[in-house]
Each structure stands twice: as C-alpha cells, then as structure tokens.
Design a protein around this motif. Structure first.
Motif, short mmCIF file in Angstrom:
data_model
loop_
_atom_site.label_atom_id
_atom_site.label_comp_id
_atom_site.label_asym_id
_atom_site.label_seq_id
_atom_site.Cartn_x
_atom_site.Cartn_y
_atom_site.Cartn_z
N GLY A 232 0.79 -1.68 -0.40
CA GLY A 232 0.00 -0.58 0.59
C GLY A 232 0.36 1.21 0.21
O GLY A 232 0.67 2.57 -0.42
N LYS A 440 -12.12 7.55 3.37
CA LYS A 440 -11.65 6.91 3.34
C LYS A 440 -10.54 6.94 4.82
O LYS A 440 -10.06 6.01 5.51
CB LYS A 440 -9.41 7.71 2.21
CG LYS A 440 -8.93 6.01 2.20
CD LYS A 440 -8.09 6.44 1.43
CE LYS A 440 -6.71 6.42 1.57
NZ LYS A 440 -5.75 6.53 0.73
N PRO A 455 -4.89 2.26 1.54
CA PRO A 455 -6.15 2.25 0.04
C PRO A 455 -7.58 1.30 0.01
O PRO A 455 -7.09 -0.09 1.31
CB PRO A 455 -5.66 1.99 -1.47
CG PRO A 455 -4.77 0.66 -1.30
CD PRO A 455 -4.18 1.01 0.12
N HIS A 500 -6.09 5.45 -5.48
CA HIS A 500 -5.06 5.68 -4.77
C HIS A 500 -4.32 6.48 -5.51
O HIS A 500 -4.99 6.85 -6.83
CB HIS A 500 -4.29 4.19 -4.68
CG HIS A 500 -3.84 3.54 -3.70
ND1 HIS A 500 -3.15 4.48 -2.86
CD2 HIS A 500 -2.58 2.49 -3.80
CE1 HIS A 500 -2.04 3.58 -1.47
NE2 HIS A 500 -1.89 3.06 -2.37
N GLY A 505 -6.66 1.79 -8.74
CA GLY A 505 -7.90 0.92 -7.34
C GLY A 505 -7.43 -0.46 -8.04
O GLY A 505 -7.62 -1.84 -8.91
#
Length: 712
Positions: A232, A440, A455, A500, A505
């Motif tokens: 990530g 988020k 994400p 992201h 994605g």
C-alpha cells in the motif's frame, strides 16, 4: 460426477493460515480457515492438534470422520516433527486405520488447488511464497528440477544447520496431475541467528516472499502484517533502488543479495524516514514484479502453454498480477482467490479425489464463497443475545441499505457463505459510498484502525468495468480482487475514496450470476446516484480475522464506527443513545483460566493431556493489553509466563493465551461490573478508554467475555 455415491475427501493445509476443505466428488461442499473460528489471525494447523475447521466442515456436511473416503494433508512442517504426528490428533486418530491419509508437498498443494479451480484442461502453474516444504521432504521428481545448486551443496548446508525449503515452483498440469519442471530453494538460518539479524536491523532474504517480509519488518516491525502495508505504501514512493541491488539472474536461478539489508542496520519504523521508506517500498515492489515476470516467462517457455495458474502468498500482490496479465506472454491467467496457505487445503482435497477416481471434471471456481450458510434463525438468535443493538425498521433490506449508503453510513455486509481467501468479496464486507472523499480517513481511523495511506477497493458490475478503468487489450474480469487497474482520468474525481495515490484501484467486478444481492445493491445504488461503484473492504479490524458468524459481525458493529450490519432479511444498528461498550456489563464466559509459566522448548504443552487431543493447540495467538497481536506467539508461549483461558465455541473447546496482565485486569470484574467501572479502577495504572476498549474487544472476540445489559 454423480453425487449419490461420490467420495467424501477432506483436505487439510497444515501451516499458518491453516484450513480445511471438504469435497463431495468434484464439488467443494465447504471450506474454512482455522483463524475465522479460533478468532486469531493466522491460526495454524498441524497434524498433531485438533482443529475447529475440521469439525466445522464435517458438521456443515452432516457427516462423521468415519464417513470420509480419504484425508489429505499438505504440510509445511517436517514429517519427523511433533506437530506432524497424527497419533496425537484425537479426531483423526480414530479413523487413521480406516481411512487412507495421504500427504503431498506444500507447493504441489498450491499448484493443484489453482489448477483444479481454474477449469483449464491443461496449464502452466507458478507457485511463489515465503517458503514451502523442506528439500528432504520433496519427492525425487521435485528435487531433480531444483535450480542453482546440487544435492551435495544442499546436504552440506543442512549439515551446517540451515533449513533448505522451496520458495518458487513451476509445473505443467493436465488431467489429474502436475509435473514439476523447475524449482527454486532457499537456505533458512536458525531461529537464534534470525533473531540476531532482527536485533541489528533488516533481515536478509533469499526468496521473493522473504524479501517482502524483510521489508515489512524493517518498515513496520511485522513480517506478518507488514508486507501488505508495504504494497500500500509503494505507490507513494519512487523505485530509487534498482532490482539488481535485490537479486541477480544467474543462469536459471535467482541469486538474492545482501546489498539492501546492509543499508538498514537500525530499527527506525515508518513514519520515520517517511519518503526514504516510501521509496524503499516502491523499489521492493518493482524488484518483485521484475522477478515474477522472469519466472512467468520461464513457465511460458518451459510449458509451451498459453494458460497460467498462479498461487502462493506472493500471488496476493495485485500490482504484480496486473503486470503478469499484460506482460507475461500468457493468453489466460487464473489466480485462485485463496492464493495463500489456506488454498493448499483445496489442492490437497482434489489430490485425494483424483487419486481415487482418476477424473478431473474441470469445475471452475467463479466465486470464493465456500463457507457454511447461517440460517435466519441463527441471525435472529445472535441479535437477541447481544446487548446494545436494535433492528432497523425496513420492508426492503436492499433499498434501505442504499438509503443508508447515500446518507453516508458505513455498513457491514453479511451474506451467504464466507470467503476462504483473505479478500472480502461481498460475503463478509464493509461497504460505503466512494463519492465521499472523507470516507477513506473515516474508515481507517474509526473502523479499520490502520494507517491512513492504505487504500480501499472499488467494486462495480463487470459491464461497467471498461467505462471506469483503462482495460484496453486485456481481460475486463477481476472477480477475486486480485488485479489493479488505472481509473480513467475523467472518473477519478467521482469516486475519490477508492482511487489510490497513483490513480489505480484494486477492482472487483460483479455479475448477477456470481454476486447475487451485492450486484443488485450496486445496481440500485447506480439507479439512485448514477454511480455504479461502491467501496468494499474486509469485515474486520486490522490485525483480526474477517468475521465468520453473525455474533462476530455484531461484535464488530459494537466495537467500531460501523453504523449498521445488513443481513439478508434484516438490518441491525446500535441502540439509540449507545455511546460505548464500556457502558455494558462485563461477564466472564471462559470456563476456566489459570497462570502458566514457560515450558521447555520442544515439549508438548501439558494442557493437551488435561483437556483432550481434540482441542486446538492454544498458542497461535497472544495479545498485548492494547490489543496488538504478538508475532510468532507459538514459541513465545514456551518462553514467557502467560494466562490461559479455556473457552467454548460451536466447534469445540479452545485454549486462549494472553499476557499475565490480563488476569490482573479480569480479577477486578465481578457481578454487575461495567466497563466504565473497570476503567475507573484501572486509570491510575495508565489505562485509557481506547486501550481498555481494544482489550475488551479482543477478549469478547475469542469468547473469554461477553457484554450484557445490567438489567438482563
């Protein structure tokens, strides 16, 4: 295959992420990870200990162990170890003389699981993970294709105390078998030497899985949860370190270097060295991708096949998977959803089936929904038993769920059979509106309790995929959330919560046939908003297993910022005015608990004799008082004092281990004690609300305590 007289085959993955899979003929009747039942992340199985997963599978099918036609074990432990001794297993010991029990190497289990669920007639197969079976446990045909070393060197390394294990394997599969064509092994140092490396900084690595584990340890202090965080973080950096500093290609072998570990002889953790570590994560990711492309192209050349099946823990790296889709030279790529060690039980079961029948029905797995079904009555009983919740009035759960999503609510989604793999694919998911940029941060801080850079995934109908993502020239299908793709530039601002930092994605595509009510939910959301995308993440808190039962789901609702849980026939929210679980009464539900002190390394825990061999080994999990899981708790339990709780589950009793301080906390709990009262007593010792809430949440999750109303 006719199911009337079809054999019952039990497959077992004896490893971390241990699991059981039950076949009736060529159909997966049920499969589950041990961690979902024991409620302890990465709970292991071994031949010697009992298993909740085995009981779960047999109960779901309505059969007994004696009804099995075969049991197949796919282990990572050496056959001479205590953990590999079937004679110690109370349940399977009863049938080991009546039912054939087969064993197969770890990577072969991965390979057969991926091939059996691909539906392909034939294919190349690639397996890449941290480490699999020991070299001396491999059959001759697998030893014969090891690259970069010879038997004399391997035996000399083992004589020096090194453990030589497989980390990458290439097979050619057809019909009911997989033939090894290339294998890569690594040399593992002993536990003491490894601890010394960890004490001084980054550990060395000799394979791709271990490379990512080393990065996880250096950046985040964890070889288990760290690798996912590294993936990530990688898009936040630039690959400033070339792949050649991580490894080099020597003939057909990959030679890993110590260049990078030598630069990190310290224990600074992220967010220290923030940009440097983001660049290191990006560099490691780039190196892994280049190495995987090398292996995939080797598989293409050696097999001559245009189809590739791929499994092993490294196959969960969605960014690398996308490059395999686009650059490996294969026309079709199938990555099984339970790519990590839980999927090896599927391969083990199909190995047993094919050994008995010699037939491959080529049944493709279209959805990773293989757990048992929880009836409406079970959901109703769970809601009645839990304090602090209420039913949300509605005539149509789907329409009400859309109302809540549009209103900015965060929903737990509990539908049908749970997933076997680690990705929530709409059976045990958390959903919210991706159009809200703040979602988020809200999810990371109030529900998942994890780093803000990580994400969340977009889900959308397959027919909308090309409209939202740049998928020109490649397959549009991504049913298992194992691919990434770039959002089309004009779409990114419409769903900021799932885009992201690099504009990508990790998408999951839905169909009406495979995704049922979730597909319908997304379509209704689109009708109301014009947006066919929802945010999907796993139904759990970071560091905890995904929920399995209705009770698990309701516990997650109470202990997090979730607004409601959507079951198939009802929606459940928190009671009006509910503030915190600390307002509820704490009730000790464990049968017993006692203090234990270190036992000699290698000696069986005495509790096996005390409470029976069917009880799963109690040491895959421990917790600090703030709820953080200990790393490698099994050996730790043999080194440090701890408190043991004997608890009851629907699949049998368990023993749970915690640090001794937990006993000190629970000794203050009596009839009528609420969390607030306990907090007041503990505040002089440094407890705050967050710390106590996390501890109580952990204790409830593993059934040591329950929470009720004072007047109940």
């Amino acid at each position: 295959m006719s199911q009337k007289n079809a054999p019952w085959i039990l497959g077992l993955s004896y490893s971390h992420n241990g699991s059981a899979c039950l076949l009736r003929g060529d159909e997966i009747v049920v499969a589950v990870q041990e961690e979902r039942l024991l409620r302890q992340k990465r709970a292991a199985l071994s031949a010697a200990w009992g298993s909740l997963a085995v009981t779960y599978c047999l109960d779901a099918a309505g059969i007994k162990a004696e009804d099995l036609s075969a049991a197949v074990v796919c282990p990572t432990t050496e056959s001479q170890s205590v953990e590999a001794d079937f004679a110690l297993n109370g349940r399977l010991r009863l049938v080991r003389n009546q039912v054939p029990i087969f064993t197969l190497p770890h990577h072969l289990g991965h390979a057969l699981g991926a091939f059996a669920t691909s539906g392909f007639e034939d294919a190349a197969v690639l397996v890449v993970d941290g480490s699999g079976s020991s070299w001396d446990e491999l059959p001759p045909d697998e030893r014969a294709v090891v690259q970069g070393t010879d038997e004399a060197r391997i035996r000399a390394a083992m004589a020096r105390g090194l453990r030589v294990r497989e980390w990458a394997s290439l097979y050619v599969a057809s019909g009911t078998s997989a033939r090894p064509v290339e294998k890569h092994v690594l040399e593992l140092i002993g536990p003491e030497a490894l601890q010394e490396q960890r004490r001084t900084g980054m550990r060395e690595f000799r394979g791709l899985g271990h490379l990512y584990q080393a990065m996880g340890w250096q950046l985040f202090g964890s070889e288990d949860d760290g690798p996912g965080k590294v993936m990530g973080l990688a898009p936040h950096g630039r690959p400033t370190t070339p792949p050649g500093d991580f490894f080099e290609v020597d003939g057909n072998a990959l030679r890993f270097k110590d260049t990078v570990p030598a630069r990190y002889r310290h224990h600074d953790r992220w967010p220290a060295r923030e940009q440097e570590y983001a660049d290191l994560a990006a560099s490691a990711q780039n190196a892994v991708e280049e190495a995987l492309l090398h292996l995939a192209k080797r598989a293409r050349a050696l097999s001559g096949n245009a189809r590739l099946c791929y499994a092993g823990g490294v196959a969960l790296n969605s960014v690398a998977n996308e490059r395999l889709h686009r650059e490996s030279g294969f026309e079709e790529l199938f990555v099984m959803p339970a790519a990590e060690d839980s999927g090896a039980s599927v391969g083990a079961a199909y190995y047993g089936l094919w050994k008995l029948t010699g037939k491959n029905a080529r049944r493709r797995l279209n959805h990773d929904a293989v757990g048992r079904v929880y009836a409406s009555a079970e959901v109703q009983a769970a809601t009645r038993a839990q304090a602090g919740i209420r039913a949300v009035p509605c005539d149509d759960t789907l329409e009400k769920a859309v109302d809540l999503l549009i209103d900015g609510k965060i929903l737990g989604w509990f539908e049908g059979r749970s997933e076997l793999g680690p990705r929530a694919l709409g059976q045990r998911s958390i959903l919210c509106d991706p159009r809200r940029a703040e979602m988020k941060d809200v999810l990371n801080h109030k529900v998942k309790f994890r780093e803000g850079f990580r994400p969340f995934a977009p889900i959308l109908p397959l027919e909308n995929a090309a409209e939202w993502f740049e998928l020109d020239g490649v397959s549009k299908e991504s049913p298992f959330m194992l691919r990434i793709a770039h959002f089309r530039p004009e779409k990114r601002a419409l769903v900021p919560a799932v885009v992201h930092v690099d504009g990508t994605g990790r998408l999951q595509t839905l169909t009406a046939e495979n995704n049922g009510r979730l597909y319908q939910l997304v379509k209704r959301f689109e009708q109301r908003t014009g947006c066919p995308v929802l945010l999907n993440t796993s139904f759990n808190v970071a560091g905890e297993p995904i929920v399995e039962t209705p009770e698990d789901a309701l516990g997650c609702l109470l202990f997090t910022g979730l607004d409601a849980v959507v079951f198939e026939d009802r929606i459940v929210g928190k009671e009006s005015g509910f503030r915190s679980i600390l307002d509820l009464e704490i009730r000790l539900t464990a049968d017993t608990f006692s203090m234990e002190f270190p036992i000699t390394q290698g000696v069986l825990p005495t509790e096996l004799a005390e409470v029976g061999g069917d009880i799963p080994i109690p040491v895959p999990f421990g917790t600090h008082l703030d709820g953080a899981a200990m790393i490698d708790a099994h050996p730790l339990s043999r080194m440090f004092p701890h408190v043991r709780f004997r608890t009851t589950t629907p699949w049998g009793p368990t023993l749970q281990l915690f640090k001794p301080e937990v006993a000190h906390v629970l000794k203050r709990v009596g009839p009528g004690t609420t969390g607030r009262q306990l907090l007041a007593a503990l505040e002089p010792e440094g407890f705050d609300e967050r710390r106590l809430t996390r501890l109580l949440g952990t204790l409830r999750r593993v059934r040591v305590i329950s929470l009720g109303r004072l007047d109940a």
